[in-house]
Design a protein around this motif. Structure first.
Motif, short mmCIF file in Angstrom:
data_model
loop_
_atom_site.label_atom_id
_atom_site.label_comp_id
_atom_site.label_asym_id
_atom_site.label_seq_id
_atom_site.Cartn_x
_atom_site.Cartn_y
_atom_site.Cartn_z
N LEU A 1 0.81 -1.21 0.00
CA LEU A 1 0.00 0.00 0.00
C LEU A 1 0.85 1.27 0.00
CD1 LEU A 1 -2.72 -1.07 2.60
CD2 LEU A 1 -2.91 -1.09 0.10
N GLU A 2 0.29 2.34 -0.60
CA GLU A 2 0.88 3.68 -0.60
C GLU A 2 2.35 3.64 -1.01
OE1 GLU A 2 -0.11 5.20 3.35
OE2 GLU A 2 -1.81 6.25 2.45
N ALA A 3 2.60 3.03 -2.15
CA ALA A 3 3.98 2.87 -2.62
C ALA A 3 4.65 4.21 -2.88
CB ALA A 3 3.98 2.02 -3.89
N TRP A 4 3.92 5.21 -3.33
CA TRP A 4 4.48 6.52 -3.58
C TRP A 4 4.98 7.16 -2.27
CZ3 TRP A 4 -0.54 5.05 -3.87
CH2 TRP A 4 -1.42 5.60 -2.93
N LYS A 5 4.26 6.94 -1.19
CA LYS A 5 4.67 7.44 0.11
C LYS A 5 5.91 6.70 0.60
CE LYS A 5 2.85 8.50 4.72
NZ LYS A 5 1.66 8.39 5.61
N GLN A 6 5.94 5.38 0.38
CA GLN A 6 7.13 4.60 0.73
C GLN A 6 8.36 5.13 0.00
OE1 GLN A 6 6.85 0.22 0.67
NE2 GLN A 6 4.68 0.46 0.22
N ALA A 7 8.20 5.41 -1.30
CA ALA A 7 9.33 5.90 -2.10
C ALA A 7 9.83 7.25 -1.60
CB ALA A 7 8.91 5.99 -3.57
N LEU A 8 8.90 8.14 -1.30
CA LEU A 8 9.27 9.48 -0.83
C LEU A 8 9.99 9.39 0.51
CD1 LEU A 8 8.96 12.42 -1.79
CD2 LEU A 8 6.90 12.55 -0.37
N GLU A 9 9.48 8.59 1.41
CA GLU A 9 10.08 8.46 2.74
C GLU A 9 11.46 7.78 2.67
OE1 GLU A 9 7.09 6.42 4.96
OE2 GLU A 9 5.96 8.27 5.40
N TYR A 10 11.64 6.87 1.71
CA TYR A 10 12.92 6.17 1.58
C TYR A 10 14.01 7.08 1.02
CZ TYR A 10 15.99 2.15 1.07
OH TYR A 10 17.03 1.26 1.19
N GLY A 11 13.58 8.08 0.23
CA GLY A 11 14.54 9.02 -0.31
C GLY A 11 15.07 8.70 -1.69
N VAL A 12 14.37 7.83 -2.44
CA VAL A 12 14.83 7.52 -3.80
C VAL A 12 14.67 8.74 -4.71
CG1 VAL A 12 14.33 5.07 -3.57
CG2 VAL A 12 12.56 6.59 -4.44
N LYS A 13 15.44 8.78 -5.76
CA LYS A 13 15.39 9.90 -6.70
C LYS A 13 14.46 9.64 -7.88
CE LYS A 13 18.27 12.20 -4.24
NZ LYS A 13 17.75 13.32 -3.41
N VAL A 14 14.14 8.37 -8.14
CA VAL A 14 13.16 8.03 -9.16
C VAL A 14 12.25 6.93 -8.61
CG1 VAL A 14 14.59 8.66 -11.14
CG2 VAL A 14 14.65 6.31 -10.27
N THR A 15 11.02 6.97 -9.05
CA THR A 15 10.09 5.88 -8.80
C THR A 15 9.28 5.72 -10.09
OG1 THR A 15 8.40 4.99 -7.29
CG2 THR A 15 8.37 7.38 -7.67
N GLY A 16 8.05 5.27 -10.02
CA GLY A 16 7.29 5.13 -11.25
C GLY A 16 6.13 4.19 -11.09
N CYS A 17 5.85 3.40 -12.12
CA CYS A 17 4.76 2.45 -12.08
C CYS A 17 5.14 1.21 -12.86
CB CYS A 17 3.46 3.06 -12.61
SG CYS A 17 3.58 3.77 -14.26
N THR A 18 4.47 0.11 -12.53
CA THR A 18 4.77 -1.20 -13.11
C THR A 18 3.48 -1.91 -13.46
OG1 THR A 18 6.76 -1.41 -11.73
CG2 THR A 18 5.89 -3.44 -12.71
N VAL A 19 3.39 -2.44 -14.66
CA VAL A 19 2.33 -3.37 -15.03
C VAL A 19 2.92 -4.78 -14.98
CG1 VAL A 19 0.73 -4.13 -16.83
CG2 VAL A 19 1.14 -1.69 -16.47
N HIS A 20 2.21 -5.67 -14.32
CA HIS A 20 2.73 -7.02 -14.14
C HIS A 20 1.62 -8.06 -14.20
CE1 HIS A 20 1.28 -7.44 -9.89
NE2 HIS A 20 1.40 -6.13 -9.90
N PHE A 21 2.01 -9.27 -14.54
CA PHE A 21 1.09 -10.39 -14.41
C PHE A 21 0.90 -10.69 -12.92
CE2 PHE A 21 2.69 -11.31 -18.77
CZ PHE A 21 1.46 -11.37 -19.41
N VAL A 22 -0.26 -11.17 -12.57
CA VAL A 22 -0.59 -11.44 -11.17
C VAL A 22 -0.30 -12.90 -10.85
CG1 VAL A 22 -2.44 -11.46 -9.44
CG2 VAL A 22 -2.31 -9.61 -11.14
N ASP A 23 0.41 -13.11 -9.75
CA ASP A 23 0.63 -14.46 -9.25
C ASP A 23 0.15 -14.55 -7.81
OD1 ASP A 23 2.58 -13.21 -7.73
OD2 ASP A 23 4.28 -14.14 -8.74
N GLN A 24 0.55 -15.58 -7.09
CA GLN A 24 0.03 -15.82 -5.75
C GLN A 24 0.55 -14.83 -4.72
OE1 GLN A 24 -2.18 -18.08 -4.72
NE2 GLN A 24 -2.40 -19.37 -6.50
N GLY A 25 1.60 -14.12 -5.02
CA GLY A 25 2.14 -13.15 -4.07
C GLY A 25 1.48 -11.79 -4.19
N VAL A 26 1.96 -10.84 -3.41
CA VAL A 26 1.46 -9.47 -3.46
C VAL A 26 2.47 -8.63 -4.24
CG1 VAL A 26 0.83 -7.44 -2.10
CG2 VAL A 26 0.27 -9.72 -1.25
N ASP A 27 2.07 -8.23 -5.45
CA ASP A 27 2.92 -7.41 -6.32
C ASP A 27 4.23 -8.12 -6.67
OD1 ASP A 27 0.99 -5.34 -6.13
OD2 ASP A 27 1.91 -4.61 -4.28
#
Length: 214
Positions: A129-155
């Motif tokens: 959840l709230e991956a954009w907030k995770q990225a901002l708090e971690y301090g990365v310089k780039v983030t973005g978005c991902t399209v993926h096939f769904v499997d049994q795990g979470v993302d």
């Protein structure tokens, strides 16, 4: 030029729980001929979800199916109803567009290799959840978005395509999320178009045939 009959031959079933902005981008890209596919059914676990109204405005069948007794997943009986409706609609691909329930066993077996999702980070970084907030708090310089096939795990499913979004010094969680959403509305239709055209192939976890992240 893609004919209407050809576009209609690849059928999308869409699951969503919220406003439906990604669904709208996909549906409009299909209507404009940029995606050779047709949304034929929208299902939601939220009775007043905006995605249902957006579908109805576009003349696409849209239904609320009660989610059952669990907060984060569908119970077995409910999952069976979702499977049945999608199978009755003869969907070729199940598109998750802000669907807030984890899909497990029977559903993924019924549509094996044919369920896709979009996540607001460059996976495998910042799942959940709230991956954009995770990225901002971690301090990365780039983030973005991902399209993926769904499997049994979470993302955790194989990555189809990604788009890079820079993290600006002045960003807030809201401003960063808004820019990621713009990228999502470009990336998701493009990935679905590649699937519908048969352009992708899988080698283990690698999905080949889609342009690299920009």
């Amino acid at each position: 030029m893609q004919t209407q009959a050809a576009a209609a031959s690849f059928r999308l079933g869409v699951l969503g729980s919220g406003k439906g902005s990604n669904f709208a981008a996909i549906a409009d890209a299909c209507a404009a001929g940029r995606v050779p596919a047709q949304p034929v059914l929208v299902l939601s676990d939220v009775e007043n979800a905006g995605i249902l109204e957006l579908a109805r405005q576009r003349g696409i069948p849209a239904e609320y199916l009660p989610p059952g007794k669990f907060r984060t997943k569908l119970d077995e009986e409910t999952e069976a109803r979702y499977i049945a409706r999608l199978q009755e609609a003869r969907v070729d691909l199940v598109v998750l567009a802000g669907f807030m329930r984890i899909l497990k066993g029977p559903f993924l077996k019924a549509f094996e290799g044919r369920v896709v999702n979009i996540h607001p980070s460059l996976l495998p970084a910042f799942p959940g959840l709230e991956a954009w907030k995770q990225a901002l708090e971690y301090g990365v310089k780039v983030t973005g978005c991902t399209v993926h096939f769904v499997d049994q795990g979470v993302d955790t499913g194989p990555v189809i395509g990604q788009r890079v979004v820079p993290v600006l010094d002045e960003d807030t969680p809201a401003s960063l999320h808004a820019r990621i959403q713009v990228a999502e509305r470009e990336l998701y239709p493009a990935c679905i178009a590649a699937i519908a055209r048969g352009q992708l192939r899988r080698e283990g976890r690698r999905v080949l045939g889609f342009p690299p992240a920009l």
